[in-house]
Motif scaffolding. Structure first.
Motif, PDB file in Angstrom:
ATOM      1  N   LEU A 432       0.802  -1.218   0.000  1.00 40.33           N
ATOM      2  CA  LEU A 432       0.000   0.000   0.000  1.00 40.33           C
ATOM      3  C   LEU A 432       0.838   1.272   0.000  1.00 40.33           C
ATOM      4  CD1 LEU A 432      -3.073  -0.914   2.219  1.00 40.33           C
ATOM      5  CD2 LEU A 432      -2.858  -0.844  -0.252  1.00 40.33           C
ATOM      6  N   ARG A 433       2.153   1.127  -0.090  1.00 38.59           N
ATOM      7  CA  ARG A 433       2.978   2.317  -0.323  1.00 38.59           C
ATOM      8  C   ARG A 433       2.901   2.759  -1.776  1.00 38.59           C
ATOM      9  NH1 ARG A 433       8.668   0.223   1.751  1.00 38.59           N
ATOM     10  NH2 ARG A 433       7.939  -1.562   0.522  1.00 38.59           N
ATOM     11  N   HIS A 434       2.492   1.848  -2.673  1.00 38.85           N
ATOM     12  CA  HIS A 434       2.478   2.172  -4.092  1.00 38.85           C
ATOM     13  C   HIS A 434       1.162   2.849  -4.457  1.00 38.85           C
ATOM     14  CE1 HIS A 434       2.641   1.724  -8.456  1.00 38.85           C
ATOM     15  NE2 HIS A 434       3.955   1.568  -8.303  1.00 38.85           N
ATOM     16  N   GLY A 480      10.504  -3.272   4.477  1.00 37.83           N
ATOM     17  CA  GLY A 480       9.395  -3.089   3.548  1.00 37.83           C
ATOM     18  C   GLY A 480       8.058  -3.383   4.195  1.00 37.83           C
ATOM     19  N   LEU A 481       8.019  -4.430   5.039  1.00 35.78           N
ATOM     20  CA  LEU A 481       6.776  -4.762   5.736  1.00 35.78           C
ATOM     21  C   LEU A 481       6.365  -3.633   6.667  1.00 35.78           C
ATOM     22  CD1 LEU A 481       4.499  -6.675   6.487  1.00 35.78           C
ATOM     23  CD2 LEU A 481       6.062  -7.811   8.085  1.00 35.78           C
ATOM     24  N   LEU A 482       7.316  -3.054   7.398  1.00 27.69           N
ATOM     25  CA  LEU A 482       7.002  -1.935   8.274  1.00 27.69           C
ATOM     26  C   LEU A 482       6.455  -0.762   7.463  1.00 27.69           C
ATOM     27  CD1 LEU A 482       7.009  -0.541  11.029  1.00 27.69           C
ATOM     28  CD2 LEU A 482       9.408   0.073  10.630  1.00 27.69           C
ATOM     29  N   GLY A 483       7.061  -0.508   6.301  1.00 30.61           N
ATOM     30  CA  GLY A 483       6.551   0.564   5.460  1.00 30.61           C
ATOM     31  C   GLY A 483       5.133   0.308   5.002  1.00 30.61           C
ATOM     32  N   HIS A 484       4.840  -0.931   4.606  1.00 33.32           N
ATOM     33  CA  HIS A 484       3.463  -1.273   4.221  1.00 33.32           C
ATOM     34  C   HIS A 484       2.522  -1.141   5.408  1.00 33.32           C
ATOM     35  CE1 HIS A 484      -0.064  -3.479   2.913  1.00 33.32           C
ATOM     36  NE2 HIS A 484       0.075  -4.229   3.994  1.00 33.32           N
ATOM     37  N   ASN A 485       2.927  -1.620   6.584  1.00 35.95           N
ATOM     38  CA  ASN A 485       2.070  -1.522   7.761  1.00 35.95           C
ATOM     39  C   ASN A 485       1.657  -0.079   8.013  1.00 35.95           C
ATOM     40  OD1 ASN A 485       4.103  -3.990   9.482  1.00 35.95           O
ATOM     41  ND2 ASN A 485       2.211  -4.315   8.334  1.00 35.95           N
TER      42      ASN A 485
END
Length: 711
Positions: A432-434, A480-485
């Motif tokens: 969901l960062r994209h 990357g997972l933290l960024g998506h979270n």
């Protein structure tokens, strides 16, 4: 706040914090607890934050951190306090002149509530990149006095949390994991203790992101939570400097493959963590404080006060096979029972080819399930005609490999590792960062809510794609997972900003993503997928440890083959939380259906009190196999009590309600009215003797002081 001789104090009437500055400017948290007790209970200390980076590991000498980690090298620069409404804030600014690392440790606490919330912001003002490997969100080294007897009396608390068996609290002596050392050992090596980790995308798979420590003699208790919506978290509790400590983390390199390159001028913020405190009230009072804190810090929403009854067609009902023909009689039965929302669960988008699992993602209704010119709108209109608000099930973060969206969205919109799109159980996971991923989901929500008029979305999440995504060069999957979270939380905020009256349910194969980061935004938490009404009782009773009562959704799913006692049992499961009504109500005999209607009416009569009530457990935190289980919710004037009796035990139990000691009270049976329950209240011992002649059986009681001035 006061400061004297290298010591400063901060807090309010319910919580006091003391920080001491060493001669070299190193700050150490030396006391946390009630005001005025710092001198009475001398404590050990830890640096305010632990930071490890490549070349800067974790280093202890004896029982003292000597500063080979970056956190131990941070020196006090300044600190300041602010007040924003009911919230008190202390920000401590630290720096390491050698590396240029600057840390801001921010403590927040709501007025009158003994809970401390902490997060840390790191800035690199140096000239070289720092490769971070772990940062504590909260480190407290003074949970017990510096006395061996205090560790001997301490019990650890944690909650096992598995699919169909959620929220199972455990308790064991701390000495089992932190043994006392013999006189021949001069110091500990700093690694003994108890640790709990979360991994993957399910924040509560295996264990809840919570824990605690309680003194079995005095009742002094700490309960903590890590407010993170991904599996990258860790807490540890052990002994340091002859006292108990706890350290709470988000993702780390060792446990989650998380690393973050903090370049010159860059900023990184940890996930928040919170710690609640009870001086002598045991775990019950610590959980009560945490309940008040959760209410104070979550996003306001009308649902938290209204507590509407929800019918969902899934559990022990249509089980993912909704059609117009099957739904219409359930809509009528739900309306007759008093439901206020009707949610169409999984399967509404599944066409003739079957196997919707790996084709989800476009979220268009299946014409074969909803024939006719109106399609699914015939059902949505029928729901509204019967006075209910319509809801739909959605699994927003996944795209099935057979979905058209798997081809239309770019690779960069999905989780990837080593440049390859991650596939888990026939599905891809959106990042969901994209912007393309977020735009797709916004289009779906705008269509379902903005165009169709859906007022409730059940947001599910049924896969765990592992360590995360390395979408950018040099990014570890854990980062990357933290960024998506964090992008996921931002997306939820955006949805509720656009549709402030929309109700969002947090579900993840039941309770596999049960955390306060999501619950500070979403209005309800699915507590389980458990289909056995007898096994649901301990889950329902334990749920208020991890979610406010008004957010804990519990299935109540009567079946035509159930006995009347079992119908009452399954309905009672939900009466001190949120009713998720389901089951095969149209097939019930009149007596059984009357029990369902009676339960909903009883709930509506008390639900106005639940948003201000705090929980306690008169028989202790429930065990999975306990024959008797009890949950109390108390307000200043009234105590509501659900008691379950399962087969295989005596017909009478004694429940302890210490907050009502020496109080003359009336005990009323609220549900079921036909129960043969026999309660007897003893004020001087604050004990309620309850006889339930049959098993299984359950009752909802109300205890009210006959002399209101006694409360």
């Amino acid at each position: 706040m006061t400061k004297e001789q290298g010591t400063f104090h901060w807090g309010h009437e319910a919580l006091h914090l003391e920080i001491v500055l060493d001669d070299d400017g190193s700050p150490r948290l030396t006391h946390l607890g009630l005001p005025g007790e710092a001198q009475r209970i001398p404590g050990a200390s830890l640096p305010l934050v632990e930071v490890t980076a490549a070349g800067h590991g974790r280093g202890w000498s004896g029982n003292r951190l000597v500063g080979t980690d970056l956190g131990g090298r941070l020196r006090h620069r300044t600190h300041h306090t602010t007040r924003d409404g009911d919230w008190h804030t202390l920000t401590v600014h630290l720096h390491d002149p050698e590396t240029g690392l600057v840390a801001e440790v921010t403590y927040r606490s709501p007025n009158g509530i003994p809970v401390l919330r902490s997060e840390v912001t790191l800035r690199n003002v140096g000239q070289t990149t720092l490769h971070l490997e772990s940062i504590s969100s909260l480190a407290v080294g003074c949970l017990t006095p510096q006395e061996p007897a205090a560790i001997d009396a301490a019990d650890l608390l944690w909650a096992e949390n598995d699919w169909l068996a959620e929220c199972r609290w455990q308790r064991q002596p701390m000495r089992l994991t932190t043994p006392a050392h013999s006189g021949r050992v001069s110091h500990a090596n700093g690694r003994a203790g108890f640790a709990v980790n979360g991994q993957g995308t399910w924040s509560s798979c295996g264990r809840l992101p919570m824990g605690g420590l309680t003194d079995r003699h005095t009742g002094r208790t700490w309960v903590w939570q890590i407010e993170h919506n991904g599996g990258g978290w860790r807490w540890e509790c052990g002994e340091r400097d002859k006292a108990a400590y706890a350290a709470l983390f988000g993702p780390t390199d060792t446990h989650h493959g998380w690393r973050h390159s903090l370049e010159p001028g860059a900023v990184f913020r940890t996930v928040p963590a919170a710690l609640s405190f009870s001086d002598d009230g045991g775990p019950d009072e610590a959980f009560a404080a945490l309940t008040r804190y959760r209410r104070a810090q979550r996003r306001p929403h009308a649902d938290h006060q209204r507590l509407p009854v929800i019918f969902n067609d899934y559990m022990n009902c249509l089980m993912g096979d909704p059609t117009t023909e099957k739904l219409l009689p359930h809509i009528d039965a739900a309306a007759d029972a008093g439901a206020e929302y009707f949610v169409i669960d999984a399967g509404w988008y599944d066409g003739d080819d079957g196997g919707w699992w790996d084709s989800v993602g476009a979220w268009q209704p299946a014409a074969s399930r909803f024939p006719g010119t109106r399609g699914i709108h015939e059902v949505l209109d029928r729901i509204r005609e019967r006075g209910l608000l319509p809801g739909l099930w959605l699994e927003p973060e996944v795209i099935g490999v057979r979905s058209p969206m798997a081809k239309s969205l770019p690779d960069e919109a999905f989780f990837r590792r080593d440049g390859i799109r991650v596939t888990e159980a026939g599905r891809h996971h959106l990042d969901l960062r994209h912007p393309a991923a977020r735009a797709h989901l916004d289009e779906v929500v705008d269509r379902l809510v903005g165009e169709w008029g859906v007022g409730y979305l059940k947001l599910d999440h049924n896969i765990d794609p592992g360590s995360g995504t390395s979408a950018h060069p040099g990014e570890t999957p854990g980062a990357g997972l933290l960024g998506h979270n964090r992008a996921h939380l931002d997306w939820l905020d955006g949805v509720l900003d656009r549709y402030p009256h929309l109700v969002l349910e947090n579900c993840s194969s039941g309770g596999m993503r049960w955390d306060d980061a999501l619950l500070s935004r979403m209005q309800l938490q699915s507590t389980s997928d458990q289909q056995n009404l007898h096994l649901y009782a301990p889950i329902a009773a334990s749920a208020p440890t991890a979610v406010t009562p008004e957010q804990g959704a519990v299935w109540a799913y009567p079946q035509p083959e159930d006995s009347l006692d079992e119908v009452a049992f399954t309905m009672a499961n939900a009466l001190l939380g949120r009713i998720h009504l389901s089951g095969r109500i149209p097939e019930l005999e009149p007596e059984a259906r009357a029990l369902v209607h009676e339960a909903v009416a009883a709930y509506k009569a008390i639900r106005g009190d639940l948003p201000g009530a705090v929980p306690s457990w008169p028989l202790g935190l429930p065990g999975w196999d306990d024959p008797w289980i009890a949950l109390a919710l108390r307000t200043p004037a009234t105590t509501y009590l659900t008691v379950w009796r399962r087969p295989g035990t005596d017909i009478t139990a004694t429940l302890r309600l210490p907050h009502l000691r020496d109080t003359a009270a009336r005990v009323d049976l609220l549900y079921p009215s036909a129960s043969r329950a026999v309660p007897a209240w003893t004020p001087d011992t604050a004990e309620l003797s309850l006889t339930l002649p049959t098993a299984p059986s359950a009752v909802l009681l109300r205890i009210t002081a006959t002399d209101p001035g006694a409360l």
